[in-house]
Design a protein around this motif. Structure first.
Motif, mmCIF file in Angstrom:
data_model
loop_
_atom_site.group_PDB
_atom_site.id
_atom_site.type_symbol
_atom_site.label_atom_id
_atom_site.label_comp_id
_atom_site.label_asym_id
_atom_site.label_seq_id
_atom_site.Cartn_x
_atom_site.Cartn_y
_atom_site.Cartn_z
ATOM 1 N N ILE A 43 55.238 -59.224 -59.336
ATOM 2 C CA ILE A 43 54.098 -59.056 -58.490
ATOM 3 C C ILE A 43 54.297 -57.822 -57.471
ATOM 4 C CG2 ILE A 43 52.541 -59.809 -56.600
ATOM 5 C CD1 ILE A 43 53.121 -62.528 -57.697
ATOM 6 N N PHE A 44 53.342 -56.897 -57.655
ATOM 7 C CA PHE A 44 53.286 -55.869 -56.714
ATOM 8 C C PHE A 44 52.264 -55.847 -55.603
ATOM 9 C CE2 PHE A 44 55.981 -54.375 -60.454
ATOM 10 C CZ PHE A 44 56.735 -53.433 -59.666
ATOM 11 N N GLU A 45 52.370 -55.402 -54.659
ATOM 12 C CA GLU A 45 51.144 -55.829 -53.620
ATOM 13 C C GLU A 45 50.175 -54.523 -53.589
ATOM 14 O OE1 GLU A 45 52.576 -58.682 -49.811
ATOM 15 O OE2 GLU A 45 53.574 -56.495 -49.760
ATOM 16 N N TRP A 46 49.068 -54.868 -53.370
ATOM 17 C CA TRP A 46 48.008 -53.831 -53.241
ATOM 18 C C TRP A 46 46.804 -54.169 -52.081
ATOM 19 C CZ3 TRP A 46 43.718 -52.843 -57.482
ATOM 20 C CH2 TRP A 46 43.136 -53.819 -57.692
ATOM 21 N N ASP A 47 46.231 -53.412 -51.565
ATOM 22 C CA ASP A 47 45.158 -53.763 -50.586
ATOM 23 C C ASP A 47 44.191 -52.466 -50.822
ATOM 24 O OD1 ASP A 47 43.363 -53.987 -48.517
ATOM 25 O OD2 ASP A 47 45.055 -54.629 -47.121
ATOM 26 N N TYR A 48 43.027 -52.640 -51.429
ATOM 27 C CA TYR A 48 42.204 -51.799 -51.588
ATOM 28 C C TYR A 48 41.459 -51.350 -50.364
ATOM 29 C CZ TYR A 48 37.806 -54.715 -51.074
ATOM 30 O OH TYR A 48 36.838 -55.491 -50.486
ATOM 31 N N LYS A 49 41.243 -51.964 -49.421
ATOM 32 C CA LYS A 49 40.879 -51.763 -48.226
ATOM 33 C C LYS A 49 41.584 -50.829 -47.438
ATOM 34 C CE LYS A 49 38.421 -56.047 -47.489
ATOM 35 N NZ LYS A 49 38.251 -57.301 -46.684
ATOM 36 N N LYS A 50 43.040 -50.755 -47.649
ATOM 37 C CA LYS A 50 43.907 -49.605 -46.949
ATOM 38 C C LYS A 50 44.174 -48.678 -48.213
ATOM 39 C CE LYS A 50 45.943 -53.245 -44.162
ATOM 40 N NZ LYS A 50 47.330 -54.093 -43.606
ATOM 41 N N GLU A 51 43.633 -48.888 -49.341
ATOM 42 C CA GLU A 51 43.822 -47.789 -50.226
ATOM 43 C C GLU A 51 45.392 -47.829 -50.642
ATOM 44 O OE1 GLU A 51 41.898 -44.017 -49.696
ATOM 45 O OE2 GLU A 51 40.055 -44.829 -49.634
ATOM 46 N N TYR A 52 46.007 -49.014 -50.860
ATOM 47 C CA TYR A 52 47.422 -49.014 -50.882
ATOM 48 C C TYR A 52 47.843 -49.760 -52.384
ATOM 49 C CZ TYR A 52 52.082 -51.060 -50.136
ATOM 50 O OH TYR A 52 53.501 -51.425 -50.500
ATOM 51 N N ILE A 53 48.703 -49.327 -53.075
ATOM 52 C CA ILE A 53 49.411 -49.872 -54.322
ATOM 53 C C ILE A 53 50.928 -49.845 -53.788
ATOM 54 C CG2 ILE A 53 49.861 -49.872 -56.726
ATOM 55 C CD1 ILE A 53 47.053 -49.066 -57.177
ATOM 56 N N GLU A 54 51.451 -50.877 -54.070
ATOM 57 C CA GLU A 54 53.075 -50.727 -53.759
ATOM 58 C C GLU A 54 53.801 -49.780 -54.882
ATOM 59 O OE1 GLU A 54 57.056 -53.855 -53.821
ATOM 60 O OE2 GLU A 54 54.945 -54.592 -53.855
ATOM 61 N N SER A 55 54.761 -48.993 -54.428
ATOM 62 C CA SER A 55 55.510 -48.161 -55.158
ATOM 63 C C SER A 55 56.079 -48.804 -56.277
ATOM 64 C CB SER A 55 56.529 -47.528 -54.410
ATOM 65 O OG SER A 55 57.276 -46.298 -55.185
ATOM 66 N N GLY A 56 55.998 -48.190 -57.657
ATOM 67 C CA GLY A 56 56.733 -48.656 -58.681
ATOM 68 C C GLY A 56 55.884 -49.488 -59.460
ATOM 69 N N ALA A 57 54.629 -49.995 -59.194
ATOM 70 C CA ALA A 57 53.758 -50.878 -59.974
ATOM 71 C C ALA A 57 53.568 -50.226 -61.173
ATOM 72 C CB ALA A 57 52.529 -50.987 -59.134
ATOM 73 N N PHE A 58 53.481 -49.054 -61.566
ATOM 74 C CA PHE A 58 53.122 -48.570 -62.755
ATOM 75 C C PHE A 58 54.188 -48.002 -63.535
ATOM 76 C CE2 PHE A 58 49.048 -48.336 -60.447
ATOM 77 C CZ PHE A 58 48.095 -48.588 -61.511
ATOM 78 N N ASN A 59 55.442 -48.468 -63.116
ATOM 79 C CA ASN A 59 56.606 -47.852 -63.943
ATOM 80 C C ASN A 59 56.607 -48.574 -65.401
ATOM 81 O OD1 ASN A 59 57.330 -46.394 -61.794
ATOM 82 N ND2 ASN A 59 59.195 -47.876 -61.045
ATOM 83 N N GLY A 60 56.631 -47.764 -66.288
ATOM 84 C CA GLY A 60 56.427 -48.206 -67.641
ATOM 85 C C GLY A 60 55.407 -48.828 -68.298
ATOM 86 N N VAL A 61 54.196 -48.794 -67.358
ATOM 87 C CA VAL A 61 53.101 -49.542 -67.886
ATOM 88 C C VAL A 61 52.209 -48.682 -68.725
ATOM 89 C CG1 VAL A 61 50.709 -50.310 -66.977
ATOM 90 C CG2 VAL A 61 52.866 -51.094 -65.908
ATOM 91 N N GLU A 62 51.916 -49.288 -69.977
ATOM 92 C CA GLU A 62 51.073 -48.780 -71.065
ATOM 93 C C GLU A 62 49.629 -48.901 -70.852
ATOM 94 O OE1 GLU A 62 53.986 -48.842 -74.653
ATOM 95 O OE2 GLU A 62 54.536 -50.360 -73.012
ATOM 96 N N ALA A 63 49.500 -50.274 -70.237
ATOM 97 C CA ALA A 63 48.019 -50.804 -70.421
ATOM 98 C C ALA A 63 47.544 -51.444 -69.143
ATOM 99 C CB ALA A 63 47.854 -51.555 -71.567
#
Length: 299
Positions: A43-63
């Motif tokens: 699980i990677f944290e995110w918060d759209y109100k703070k416009e934040y996505i935890e670093s590394g969430a998209f590593n290797g992600v294809e979809a």
């Protein structure tokens, strides 16, 4: 097999979809507002109100499978709740787009939830295909903006599929549970309004199908092939779940007192076509109402 990032993974659809994806060999990571070590996926944290996505969430992600959005029927539609329903869909979509635009990534496919609310809360008996015009009420406005926000990813040369989800039948929540919650089951409003329903397993199978089939592009109605009226659904559900059924409808005025503006969702209805997704080769496991309900009870 693909590495898939899912938003809204703990919701009704996501919690059923994730095990399906993993059973097919796909790797899953999830964006969530908080960590949970008990979950069988990163699980990677995110918060759209703070416009934040935890670093590394998209590593290797294809979809990406984007399911996030505040529950439309969870609370009364106050001005604050309407804003949350709108922002939790559009701002999360823009955050995903802006993040992908500004980082190196391997994402080639983006599959987004949408809703048949696009067509309006009450469209009568018209058989609605994906080319039908957008409605004029609150939910239609939300869904139109939602689809516009997710469409931005096509600017990044990412294949986009938008699934306009109908009335999802599940034992874990949603419309079916609400229909069977009162002491006796009864039609709502005049009972003649159409419910374009879909078994939750068929819906999850649609997301998997869209993920694995590169020929699928654009918007598809994610509904079953046999819409039924509210009266037909209520009577069949009562029979399947051993509930007493009373054919006397609950008046629309009474529903408005209890639900406020949300009452329009249950006294209205849509008859939505599944022709396009079937022409794309999708095959249903639970196309008929009564067998689908019996299957749900046995789950």
């Amino acid at each position: 097999m693909a590495k898939v990032l899912i938003t809204g993974g703990t919701g009704l659809v996501g919690s059923r979809l994730i095990p399906l994806l993993k059973s097919k060999g796909h790797e899953v990571v999830v964006l969530s507002r908080s960590k949970d070590a008990s979950k069988p996926y990163p699980i990677f944290e995110w918060d759209y109100k703070k416009e934040y996505i935890e670093s590394g969430a998209f590593n290797g992600v294809e979809a990406v499978i984007h399911l996030a959005g505040a529950g439309v029927a969870d609370k009364r539609w106050t001005a604050e709740r309407k804003e949350e329903i709108y922002n939790s869909r559009t701002k999360t979509s823009f955050l995903l787009y802006n993040t992908l635009k500004n980082i190196d990534n391997k994402v080639k496919t983006f599959i987004s939830a949408s809703a048949i609310g696009y067509y309006g809360l009450d469209t009568g008996t018209t058989n609605l295909k994906e080319t039908a015009p957008v409605g004029h009420d609150f939910l239609a406005h939300v869904v139109d903006a939602w689809e516009t926000s997710t469409s931005k990813v096509t600017d990044l040369d990412i294949r986009l599929v938008q699934l306009r989800i109908g009335v999802v039948f599940s034992k874990e929540g949603g419309a079916l549970v609400e229909l069977l919650k009162p002491p006796v089951a009864a039609p709502l409003g005049n009972g003649k309004q159409y419910m374009s329903w879909i078994h939750i397993d068929d819906l999850c199978k649609m997301f998997l199908y869209a993920l694995e089939n590169d020929q699928m592009v654009g918007t598809y109605n994610a509904v079953g092939p046999k819409p039924a009226t509210n009266r037909e659904v209520t009577e069949a559900a009562a029979k399947a779940f051993d509930k007493k059924y009373v054919p006397i409808p609950v008046p629309g005025l009474a529903l408005k007192v209890v639900l406020g503006e949300m009452a329009k969702m249950v006294v209205g209805g849509n008859r939505v076509s599944s022709e396009k997704i079937m022409e794309a080769g999708f095959e249903y496991d639970h196309p008929k109402l009564e067998p689908a309900l019996k299957h749900l009870k046995s789950m």
